[in-house]
Design an enzyme around this catalytic site. Structure first.
Site, PDB file in Angstrom:
ATOM      1  N   GLU A   1       0.835  -1.205   0.000  1.00  0.00           N
ATOM      2  CA  GLU A   1       0.000   0.000   0.000  1.00  0.00           C
ATOM      3  C   GLU A   1       0.869   1.253   0.000  1.00  0.00           C
ATOM      4  O   GLU A   1       0.603   2.220  -0.703  1.00  0.00           O
ATOM      5  CB  GLU A   1      -0.938   0.016   1.207  1.00  0.00           C
ATOM      6  CG  GLU A   1      -2.124  -0.924   1.104  1.00  0.00           C
ATOM      7  CD  GLU A   1      -1.776  -2.366   1.436  1.00  0.00           C
ATOM      8  OE1 GLU A   1      -0.626  -2.632   1.840  1.00  0.00           O
ATOM      9  OE2 GLU A   1      -2.655  -3.236   1.293  1.00  0.00           O
TER      10      GLU A   1
ATOM     11  N   HIS B   1      -9.000  -5.063  11.015  1.00  0.00           N
ATOM     12  CA  HIS B   1      -9.536  -4.961   9.654  1.00  0.00           C
ATOM     13  C   HIS B   1     -10.866  -4.216   9.617  1.00  0.00           C
ATOM     14  O   HIS B   1     -11.621  -4.343   8.666  1.00  0.00           O
ATOM     15  CB  HIS B   1      -9.750  -6.367   9.063  1.00  0.00           C
ATOM     16  CG  HIS B   1      -8.491  -6.998   8.580  1.00  0.00           C
ATOM     17  ND1 HIS B   1      -7.328  -6.997   9.304  1.00  0.00           N
ATOM     18  CD2 HIS B   1      -8.192  -7.651   7.425  1.00  0.00           C
ATOM     19  CE1 HIS B   1      -6.383  -7.633   8.623  1.00  0.00           C
ATOM     20  NE2 HIS B   1      -6.878  -8.023   7.494  1.00  0.00           N
TER      21      HIS B   1
END
Lengths: 375, 361
Positions: B97, B166
């Site tokens: 990312e 998450h």
């Protein structure tokens, strides 16, 4: 099933001009012309003058924190000469001033930036540089992105060079950038100025690998270690890397071994953590001395020329200081105007109310302070 | 070679390398195409249509992310886009990312218009430096010159028993940073109109979707439309109390409103649609009518969006309030894993209705 070698690699070290000014004619063939070396030496000297002046400006309170470039001029100048001005892109960090002004950035912008003015990062049209990047390593990714855009647009004969130190190669950004650049096969040159120190941490404490160059092997990237104080070796390595890049060969890595003769920035004192003997040894390898020895050995440089250059450099730098200090202070409006491409309503409100010294940030509250005082 | 002359400072707008932008012509809410109709599509399809339409118009736009191409997207948002646009514009990224967010900032500075998909905004935390420290500050730190036209988008919020790491609602944390815009649509219609605007925007836009809404269906008109940033939508009109929300919980506010109507409490529901810019004017206008307010926010309460909204309400409309402003947030703990605990942790219709009763008492 015998065990066999899965991968083997080697890393070359290149030096063309040694500490004593001795030139290897075979390796140095087709590198820099005499005129180019004279020009390069002048740029290095002017850069040193700018650097010493900036240091003094900081010490006398006329400038903010400043990172000295002293000792790394050959790396900056050699690499800048190998890239094509106005065509290639530079994604710098902050220890390659000469590369910036050799590629067209007016010198006073550099000082203006360190004097605490974002306008020093406004890059004039036609000058292909990104703003100075202070967080370590983030701009290597930007360089990869710029090179990627070039590749997607099928732009011919263009490459990007990104500058960073040995310390930056410990960052995740470095590995992300290297991985993306090699996977996407984009035209970028990763140019590491290994100056042996990440502020006060010596290289052997930053990494276990004996070279920085070997980190590129993991990305299957052509990699080389060069004497970073050797103008010719730096030029040759970057030139080869650029050629490879524009021919579609993807990214390359160069470790230029040099030394930070000054402090990390004006905010620290390297004498507290660095051995004087180490510094003394490197002072003898100063790239300016070495390049001058080369020029003198070829009867290309005289005491008279040196004196003239010294005077010229002082004059240029003093004009640059005058220009930088003569630029008016940024206005309060700027801080709002620079935040979005188009000023949005809430910032417009803040900008307007700041002028009225309100308690809050909304025009309805603009009068409150006055009322409180009346009470 | 040597140029050491010192030209004057440039009066610079955006650097030419970044390229130009054209914002669409925006119309008022009542002039937008109707929300009623039978062209019913999913939220994920609305997002896909927005990206595809803009990519057809502007060759500079591309999509990158993990699994977006060959696999058609981890959540099938980009289904079929690889076939239409090819691998140069629909790009499968390595799992990095930080890497692709940073590289795309460079690409934006060099004139492209990246759409960066985070499989989940939870994973954007490893890219905090590029998305928070570079993209929103690039323009400022270059004296107004290096714009960063980029869209970061992905699933935000608790996806349904994904565990705490998450399940981030990043809006509370990220909206604190100046220099970026943040959109958080609650339904397919707005998702499409807002994403199209985001792609045209010259500044970095954080676009927050929700895994739990990707299958939500609604009519999305055939004709093209853009929804401007900074304009809230009144979902339900009422006079008893103003409910301010954004993203998925807007739907819970509607459910709560229906339940409360049965008790004779007619609440007004405002969907903010964008958090930055925030349409505070619409909130104030509504609060001046209802004199009561409850903010429903799916991120943590401490120093979050609800705190900001309530602060601004007290700054602008303190004298109009008949009751202390209140809020329903997630509980101030990491997101629980167990289904029933996660439900209770999030704003839900029961908690919202209870909150309104408290404000009305």
């Amino acid at each position: 099933m015998p065990r066999r070698k899965a991968y083997e690699a080697k890393i070359d070290y290149l030096q063309i001009l040694d500490e004593n000014g001795k030139f290897d004619a075979r390796l140095g063939k087709d590198t820099l012309s005499d005129e180019q070396v004279i020009d390069a030496y002048e740029q290095m000297w002017i850069c040193r003058e700018l650097d010493e002046t900036a240091f003094k400006l900081q010490r006398s309170g006329r400038m903010g924190t400043y990172p000295q470039n002293k000792g790394q001029e050959a790396a900056a100048v050699g690499s800048a000469l190998a890239m094509v001005r106005g065509q290639d892109w530079l994604a710098p960090c902050y220890r390659e001033n000469a590369a910036l002004f050799m590629h067209g950035l007016p010198m006073h912008y550099i000082l203006l930036h360190w004097m605490g003015d974002e306008r020093g990062n406004q890059i004039p049209e036609g000058v292909n540089q990104t703003p100075l990047s202070i967080p370590i390593g983030t701009h290597m990714l930007h360089a990869t992105g710029i090179a990627w855009a070039m590749k997607l647009r099928k732009e011919k004969d263009k490459a990007v060079i990104t500058y960073f130190g040995d310390g930056a190669t410990s960052e995740g950004d470095f590995h992300g950038a290297m991985n993306f650049a090699s996977t996407l096969k984009v035209p970028v040159v990763f140019f590491c100025q290994n100056n042996e120190w990440a502020i006060s941490v010596p290289r052997h404490e930053q990494m276990n690998s004996p070279t920085v160059a070997q980190k590129a092997i993991a990305y299957e990237m052509p990699t080389i270690r060069v004497d970073g104080n050797d103008l010719f070796a730096v030029y040759k390595a970057v030139k080869d890397a650029r050629e490879r890049a524009v021919e579609g060969g993807g990214p390359s890595f160069i470790e230029a071994v040099t030394y930070r003769l000054g402090d990390h920035t004006t905010a620290d004192d390297a004498r507290r953590y660095r051995d004087q003997k180490e510094l003394d040894a490197w002072l003898e390898k100063d790239p300016l001395i070495r390049t001058r020895k080369f020029l003198e050995s070829k009867d290309l440089w005289s005491e008279k020329q040196q004196k003239k250059l010294g005077e010229r450099a002082k004059k240029i730098v003093s004009e640059v200081v005058k220009t930088a200090e003569g630029i008016g202070e940024p206005s309060t409006n700027d801080i709002f105007d620079y935040t979005f491409a188009e000023l949005c309503d809430d910032l417009k409100t803040q900008r307007d109310t700041m002028r009225t010294s309100s308690l809050g940030q909304h025009p309805e509250q603009a009068g409150l302070r006055g009322q409180a005082e009346r009470v | 070679m040597t140029t050491l002359d010192t030209p004057p400072m440039i009066e610079t707008p955006i650097h030419p390398a970044v390229g130009e932008w054209t914002l669409p012509e925006f119309v008022s809410e009542d002039q937008l195409p109707s929300r009623e109709g039978d062209r019913v599509i999913q939220y994920r399809e609305a997002l896909r249509e927005a990206m595809s339409e803009e990519m057809r118009k502007d060759k500079r736009v591309f999509l990158i992310g993990e699994e977006v191409a060959e696999y058609n997207g981890a959540y099938k948002i980009s289904q079929g886009m690889l076939d239409e646009f090819g691998p140069k514009r629909i790009i499968d990224s390595p799992i990095s990312e930080n890497g692709f967010a940073g590289a795309c900032i460079g690409a934006a500075m060099a004139g492209l218009r990246p759409i960066v998909e985070f499989m989940s905004w939870s994973f954007s935390l490893v890219a905090a430096d590029p998305i928070l420290n570079n993209a929103p500050k690039m323009l400022y730190m270059s004296g107004g010159q290096w714009g960063c036209p980029i869209v970061f988008r992905g699933n935000d919020g608790a996806g349904g028993q994904l565990g705490s790491t998450h399940s981030w609602c990043v809006e509370g944390l990220y909206a604190n940073v100046p220099g970026m815009k943040m959109a958080i649509p609650s339904n397919p219609y707005d998702a499409k109109g807002l994403l199209k605007t985001a792609i045209c925007d010259p500044d970095p836009v954080f676009f927050l979707e929700s895994e739990r809404m990707l299958g939500d269906k609604a009519h999305v008109p055939d004709e093209e439309y853009y929804i401007p940033f900074g304009r809230a939508r009144r979902v339900i009109e009422g006079d008893a109390c103003t409910l301010v929300s954004f993203g998925r919980p807007v739907n819970f506010c509607v459910e709560a409103a229906e339940a409360l109507a049965g008790e004779g409490i007619n609440v007004e529901v405002l969907d903010m649609r964008t958090i930055r810019p925030l349409d505070i004017d619409s909130i104030i206008e509504s609060v001046k009518k209802t004199n009561r307010v409850l903010v429903v926010d799916q991120s943590w309460p401490f120093a979050g969006i609800s705190s900001e909204v309530i602060t601004q309400i007290t700054e602008h409309a303190f004298d109009w309030l008949d009751a202390p402003p209140a809020r329903v947030n997630t509980r101030d703990v990491p997101t629980p894993y167990a289904k029933h605990l996660e439900y209770d942790y999030l704003p839900n219709p029961e908690r919202i209705a209870e909150g309104v009763r408290r404000v009305m008492a």
